[in-house]
Motif scaffolding. Structure first.
Motif, PDB file in Angstrom:
ATOM      1  N   THR A   1      51.983  10.229  32.443  1.00  0.00           N
ATOM      2  CA  THR A   1      53.280  10.988  31.993  1.00  0.00           C
ATOM      3  C   THR A   1      53.104  12.360  32.241  1.00  0.00           C
ATOM      4  OG1 THR A   1      52.704  11.272  29.921  1.00  0.00           O
ATOM      5  CG2 THR A   1      53.554   8.971  30.521  1.00  0.00           C
ATOM      6  N   PRO A   2      54.240  13.133  32.618  1.00  0.00           N
ATOM      7  CA  PRO A   2      54.026  14.601  32.499  1.00  0.00           C
ATOM      8  C   PRO A   2      53.559  15.310  31.480  1.00  0.00           C
ATOM      9  CG  PRO A   2      56.220  13.655  33.499  1.00  0.00           C
ATOM     10  CD  PRO A   2      55.468  12.770  32.768  1.00  0.00           C
ATOM     11  N   ALA A   3      53.707  14.647  30.459  1.00  0.00           N
ATOM     12  CA  ALA A   3      53.378  15.202  29.203  1.00  0.00           C
ATOM     13  C   ALA A   3      51.829  15.432  28.808  1.00  0.00           C
ATOM     14  CB  ALA A   3      54.060  14.588  27.912  1.00  0.00           C
ATOM     15  N   VAL A   4      51.004  14.725  29.525  1.00  0.00           N
ATOM     16  CA  VAL A   4      49.485  14.709  29.339  1.00  0.00           C
ATOM     17  C   VAL A   4      49.024  16.229  29.725  1.00  0.00           C
ATOM     18  CG1 VAL A   4      47.435  14.058  30.288  1.00  0.00           C
ATOM     19  CG2 VAL A   4      49.353  12.440  29.976  1.00  0.00           C
ATOM     20  N   ALA A   5      49.478  16.923  30.555  1.00  0.00           N
ATOM     21  CA  ALA A   5      49.187  18.434  30.688  1.00  0.00           C
ATOM     22  C   ALA A   5      49.493  19.191  29.519  1.00  0.00           C
ATOM     23  CB  ALA A   5      49.774  18.929  32.065  1.00  0.00           C
ATOM     24  N   ASP A   6      50.565  19.115  28.954  1.00  0.00           N
ATOM     25  CA  ASP A   6      50.838  19.853  27.897  1.00  0.00           C
ATOM     26  C   ASP A   6      49.882  19.190  26.653  1.00  0.00           C
ATOM     27  OD1 ASP A   6      52.732  21.319  28.862  1.00  0.00           O
ATOM     28  OD2 ASP A   6      54.470  20.120  28.306  1.00  0.00           O
TER      29      ASP A   6
ATOM     30  N   ALA B   1      42.387  22.570  33.535  1.00  0.00           N
ATOM     31  CA  ALA B   1      42.084  23.253  34.788  1.00  0.00           C
ATOM     32  C   ALA B   1      41.876  22.469  35.933  1.00  0.00           C
ATOM     33  CB  ALA B   1      41.166  24.319  34.632  1.00  0.00           C
ATOM     34  N   LYS B   2      41.098  21.180  35.885  1.00  0.00           N
ATOM     35  CA  LYS B   2      40.660  20.591  37.035  1.00  0.00           C
ATOM     36  C   LYS B   2      41.851  19.733  37.341  1.00  0.00           C
ATOM     37  CE  LYS B   2      37.142  16.859  38.626  1.00  0.00           C
ATOM     38  NZ  LYS B   2      36.161  16.175  38.035  1.00  0.00           N
ATOM     39  N   ASN B   3      42.721  19.093  36.490  1.00  0.00           N
ATOM     40  CA  ASN B   3      43.482  17.924  36.767  1.00  0.00           C
ATOM     41  C   ASN B   3      45.044  18.910  36.984  1.00  0.00           C
ATOM     42  OD1 ASN B   3      42.297  15.174  36.463  1.00  0.00           O
ATOM     43  ND2 ASN B   3      41.310  16.573  34.872  1.00  0.00           N
ATOM     44  N   PHE B   4      45.193  19.820  36.251  1.00  0.00           N
ATOM     45  CA  PHE B   4      46.531  20.261  36.408  1.00  0.00           C
ATOM     46  C   PHE B   4      46.184  22.038  36.468  1.00  0.00           C
ATOM     47  CE2 PHE B   4      46.606  16.738  33.622  1.00  0.00           C
ATOM     48  CZ  PHE B   4      47.462  15.925  34.146  1.00  0.00           C
ATOM     49  N   PRO B   5      45.881  22.428  37.691  1.00  0.00           N
ATOM     50  CA  PRO B   5      45.512  23.600  37.891  1.00  0.00           C
ATOM     51  C   PRO B   5      46.653  24.676  37.973  1.00  0.00           C
ATOM     52  CG  PRO B   5      45.297  22.598  40.032  1.00  0.00           C
ATOM     53  CD  PRO B   5      45.369  21.375  38.740  1.00  0.00           C
ATOM     54  N   ASN B   6      47.880  23.958  38.271  1.00  0.00           N
ATOM     55  CA  ASN B   6      49.106  25.006  38.097  1.00  0.00           C
ATOM     56  C   ASN B   6      49.857  24.977  36.746  1.00  0.00           C
ATOM     57  OD1 ASN B   6      48.913  25.435  41.029  1.00  0.00           O
ATOM     58  ND2 ASN B   6      49.823  23.383  41.422  1.00  0.00           N
ATOM     59  N   HIS B   7      49.085  24.388  35.866  1.00  0.00           N
ATOM     60  CA  HIS B   7      49.924  24.391  34.473  1.00  0.00           C
ATOM     61  C   HIS B   7      49.870  26.139  34.070  1.00  0.00           C
ATOM     62  CE1 HIS B   7      50.480  23.864  30.238  1.00  0.00           C
ATOM     63  NE2 HIS B   7      50.971  22.685  30.630  1.00  0.00           N
TER      64      HIS B   7
END
Length: 289
Positions: free
Chosen positions: A207-212, A238-244
């Motif tokens: 789900t998109p919320a994982v990064a948050d 940083a590895k999975n969501f570098p654009n966060h």
């Protein structure tokens, strides 16, 4: 003022339409006649009269050739009249009375759909609302109903839509958890916030919320001085969501509170901490609409 007057007029019209009287139907009216009139109300979207017509049809001809169809259409009429609880009750009744009917999957689907839209009302059409900040009990109920439909009738024509709605519901429930985590960060309950973030990461994968959730974990652990756990969370983020937005191009955590300490604004530094005090961020990586 113009919008207020428009709303008042609209409400008045809704109230008038909801008080329509069901035309008098003689005692000798045939089943076909009542059914046709009920269908006419459906086509004209007069769902209140459609509900009463189908109820009248079933009362007069409980074993007639249109009895089962009327029970199915009654579910639909209740749903479109924003009578969600009545729609669920009608669907439950149909399932209980006709468990082997070829259209029973429709009743299961409508139960889920009624729960899915239970928090919606006429104002939701005109006033944008964030459903992730509302009570999620109906969302959980809808998820369970759709899951039951897929388990019982995987080949149902309603299965694809039910599955798509389940994905949306998972996203909503995950975002709801992030909203709670953000609240805990504001209140200084950093361990509770980190635990909510971890719950999202562990239970709402893809789900998109994982990064948050990872960002919440990192921030909570930093504020708790649990640097090792914070570093692990930041590395995974940083590895999975570098654009966060909470990580820079070097994979470092961006916040008022980082592993390097409190990051104060020039206003806060100049006023010796009197103004613009550092605050934990509110993590919401959803795209703007």
């Amino acid at each position: 003022m113009k919008y207020v007057l428009t709303l008042i007029i609209g409400l008045a019209l809704c109230a008038c339409s909801g008080n329509d009287e069901l035309p008098e139907i003689g005692a000798d009216a045939g089943e076909q006649q009542i059914y046709d009139e009920a269908q006419g109300y459906l086509r004209s979207e007069n769902y209140d009269l459609a509900v009463r017509s189908f109820q009248q049809l079933e009362a007069r001809y409980p074993f007639g050739k249109y009895a089962e169809q009327a029970q199915l259409e009654l579910i639909y009429a209740h749903y479109n009249a924003y009578e969600h609880e009545a729609a669920v009750e009608a669907a439950d009744r149909f399932i209980r009375l006709h468990p082997g009917d070829p259209n029973v999957d429709y009743a299961y689907y409508m139960k889920g759909l009624a729960a899915y839209t239970a928090n919606e009302d006429i104002f939701a059409r005109f006033v944008p609302t964030d459903n992730t900040k509302r009570d999620t009990s109906q969302a959980r109920e809808a998820f369970a109903e759709f899951a039951q439909l897929l388990a019982r009738f995987p080949a149902s024509p309603y299965a694809a839509d039910a599955e798509a709605r389940m994905i949306a519901l998972r996203n909503l429930l995950a975002r709801h958890e992030i909203n709670i985590a953000n609240y805990y960060l504001r209140r200084g309950a950093y361990l509770a916030a980190a635990n909510r973030g971890r719950y999202v990461v562990e239970n709402f994968q893809r789900t998109p919320a994982v990064a948050d959730g990872l960002a919440v974990m990192a921030q909570g652990y930093i504020l708790l001085n649990m640097d090792e756990l914070a570093e692990e969370s930041i590395a995974v983020l940083a590895k999975n969501f570098p654009n966060h937005p909470s990580v820079d191009k070097n994979g470092q955590f961006k916040s008022s509170y980082t592993l390097d300490g409190v990051q104060r604004s020039w206003v806060n530094a100049l006023t010796l901490g009197l103004f613009d005090p550092p605050q934990p961020p509110q993590f919401d990586n959803r795209p703007e609409v």
